[in-house]
Design a protein around this motif. Structure first.
Motif, PDB file in Angstrom:
ATOM      1  N   PHE A 190      34.107 -58.800  17.577  1.00  0.00           N
ATOM      2  CA  PHE A 190      34.428 -57.375  17.695  1.00  0.00           C
ATOM      3  C   PHE A 190      34.247 -56.648  16.368  1.00  0.00           C
ATOM      4  N   GLN A 191      34.740 -57.229  15.292  1.00  0.00           N
ATOM      5  CA  GLN A 191      34.642 -56.585  13.986  1.00  0.00           C
ATOM      6  C   GLN A 191      33.195 -56.460  13.529  1.00  0.00           C
ATOM      7  N   GLN A 192      32.433 -57.537  13.719  1.00  0.00           N
ATOM      8  CA  GLN A 192      31.040 -57.499  13.301  1.00  0.00           C
ATOM      9  C   GLN A 192      30.233 -56.492  14.118  1.00  0.00           C
ATOM     10  N   LEU A 193      30.516 -56.399  15.414  1.00  0.00           N
ATOM     11  CA  LEU A 193      29.836 -55.417  16.243  1.00  0.00           C
ATOM     12  C   LEU A 193      30.128 -53.999  15.753  1.00  0.00           C
ATOM     13  N   ASN A 194      31.358 -53.754  15.376  1.00  0.00           N
ATOM     14  CA  ASN A 194      31.725 -52.446  14.840  1.00  0.00           C
ATOM     15  C   ASN A 194      31.005 -52.167  13.521  1.00  0.00           C
ATOM     16  N   ASP A 195      30.842 -53.203  12.705  1.00  0.00           N
ATOM     17  CA  ASP A 195      30.122 -53.048  11.438  1.00  0.00           C
ATOM     18  C   ASP A 195      28.660 -52.688  11.675  1.00  0.00           C
TER      19      ASP A 195
END
Length: 565
Positions: free
Chosen positions: A328-333
């Motif tokens: 989730f965090q990487q997708l947001n990045d």
């Protein structure tokens, strides 16, 4: 136990050897002496004890609770003791009978199993012995104490590797393993001969990149199961491994440690837009390199390859864990990436355009969980889920313990999408409409939710549930305490596989329909089921086909809001 023998199972104790090889220290490997074999140890005790300290979720106690009512770990329990409580499903006898019908003999010796025993339609090449397809059959025979079949297969394919390989006046690399072979019987002359396919007869005329990797992985499984290193140490096997490694470790123009692979050159053997660096090949590549380290002799030639493997493994693990991993965090990045960045300080190293992120992935990604995406290359990220690559990332420990847990979280969170009514989706989501026409070349077999394009493959689930997700039934009991995933999926498969005559794959968004062009009595569906059942019976079998985490591997550098080196 008599009933089990009647169904084809032999009462043999599982012996996992090469006891301390897999938990290796790469930094010390170059000076490591020749391997010592301890035939009587049932599992890597040293590795297990270290794992019990290293994993915090679930703990070893969870594993012992699930598998050992008396408080003793199943890894330390003789196989014969575990079998007393094993109640075979009625399908087991049918599966063994079907598997033995698929055996192929050469000069009186079994050398493999045909891809499928259903020849009601056009045979094509389903009457041949495929290297990748034989792996679950080989594991079933090894677990059942029948290693000679596997040894014969390894030697026969090694012999075929030595053939000169030409396609349309072009010579293939010396180390290429065949995709498949066929035994031709001449009853008049009472002779047998072999015909191998290196890609010259394949649909699309593509050579198999993965066959060599499967061969090395299976050689280690044979060695681990039997405790016999003599086969791997023969000059022929040593040379065969070096030839395979020469192909995939060769230096060139590529700036990435991943292995370039064309469409159709892997299990997804038709055009499906995987050209570049598909996750399946990278996970198999990583696994094969680690297996080769345990098998290569430390003579002059072998040590040179060990040095090259060690360097490649460090680079490959860092690259995959950093750039292929999505949560989730990487997708947001990625969603907030800037483009056209230059120099080594660039955050968006591959110049991925945020607008290229498909809409489906935002809803698909849970807040807990993650997976290795299908492909990464300049200006391209293939966000599709590919089951084999992710499961083998866990099996080989390409995935970190945290990433392995996250993959399991994803499977549980997205059960309907990835499993449905007949596990397991080979890829998700399916390519449809205009994209399907462009990406697959209007391939009628890879229509949406069919075959490689989002089809459901019980053989993939049961092969890799038997040897990966059921490895997670052991490793995940240590890591996450969730063995119910394996049981739930196997229950789904048992409800239909025998009734539907062991089909190759299922169609539909939920996997409800037998595939339009699926062969019946598909051998790896049958063998994978047996592997799954025997894994449940005796979890120590996982040592054959799993590798523990290498604690000396360069750890993943934690990122805050971007990829950084």
């Amino acid at each position: 136990m008599d009933g089990i023998r009647e169904m084809g199972l032999r009462n043999v104790a599982s012996q996992c050897s090469i006891s301390e090889v897999d938990d290796y220290d790469l930094s010390k490997l170059l000076d490591k002496p020749k391997l010592n074999i301890e035939r009587q140890r049932s599992f890597d005790e040293r590795s297990l004890s270290e794992l019990s300290v290293g994993f915090s979720r679930g703990g070893l106690e969870v594993f012992e609770t699930v598998y050992s009512p008396g408080g003793r770990s199943a890894f330390d329990t003789p196989a014969s003791s575990a079998r007393h409580s094993f109640e075979p499903h009625p399908m087991v006898a049918e599966a063994w009978e079907a598997l033995r019908r698929s055996l192929v003999s050469f000069r009186g010796q079994p050398v493999g199993t045909v891809a499928a025993h259903d020849f009601s339609d056009e045979v094509l090449n389903y009457d041949q012995v495929f290297v990748r397809d034989f792996v679950p059959s080989a594991l079933a025979f090894l677990m059942n104490g029948e290693p000679d079949i596997v040894k014969n297969f390894l030697l026969k394919t090694l012999h075929l590797q030595g053939w000169e390989k030409r396609i349309d006046r072009f010579k293939l690399g010396e180390g290429v393993m065949p995709a498949s072979f066929k035994v031709l019987h001449d009853p008049a002359r009472k002779t047998d001969s072999l015909v191998a396919d290196f890609g010259e007869s394949a649909i699309g005329r593509v050579a198999p990149v993965d066959s060599g990797f499967w061969w090395i992985i299976l050689l280690r499984a044979y060695t681990k199961s039997t405790g016999d290193l003599s086969l791997a140490e023969t000059p022929e096997c040593q040379k065969g491994m070096r030839l395979i490694l020469s192909l995939c470790l060769s230096e060139g123009f590529d700036t990435f440690p991943t292995l370039l692979c064309a469409d159709g050159c892997s299990m997804i053997d038709r055009r499906m837009g995987i050209y570049g660096y598909p996750i399946e090949i990278q996970a198999l590549f990583f696994m094969a390199l680690r297996c080769a380290l345990t098998l290569l002799k430390h003579d002059t030639e072998g040590k040179e390859f060990v040095e090259r493997i060690v360097k490649r493994l460090h680079a490959l693990s860092y690259h995959m864990r950093s750039y292929f991993w999505l949560d989730f965090q990487q997708l947001n990045d990625i969603y907030r990436y800037k483009t056209e960045e230059y120099s080594h300080t660039a955050v968006n190293k591959f110049n991925v355009i945020p607008d290229s992120i498909p809409e489906w992935v935002f809803d698909f990604m849970p807040t807990r969980g993650g997976y290795f995406i299908g492909n990464v290359s300049p200006a391209r990220m293939d966000f599709r889920w590919f089951a084999l690559g992710n499961l083998f990332a866990i099996l080989s420990s390409l995935a970190t313990p945290e990433q392995s847990v996250a993959i399991m979280d994803l499977i549980e969170s997205r059960w309907e999408e990835l499993v449905g009514e007949m596990p397991l989706k080979i890829s998700y989501p399916a390519i449809e409409s205009h994209d399907w026409r462009i990406v697959t070349g209007c391939d009628p077999k890879n229509t949406r939710w069919s075959y490689h394009n989002g089809g459901s493959w019980p053989d993939l689930l049961l092969l890799f549930l038997g040897t990966v997700l059921l490895w997670m039934l052991t490793a995940a009991c240590i890591k996450t305490g969730r063995p119910q995933i394996a049981r739930r999926a196997i229950d789904l498969a048992e409800s239909r596989l025998l009734k539907d005559n062991w089909p190759e794959y299922y169609d539909g968004k939920l996997g409800r329909y037998v595939g339009k062009q699926a062969r019946k009595f598909q051998t790896w569906s049958i063998a994978g089921y047996l592997v799954a059942k025997m894994m449940l019976e005796d979890p120590s079998h996982l040592g054959m086909i799993s590798l523990e985490e290498d604690k000396q591997m360069k750890p993943l550098i934690k990122r805050s809001s971007s990829w950084t080196c």
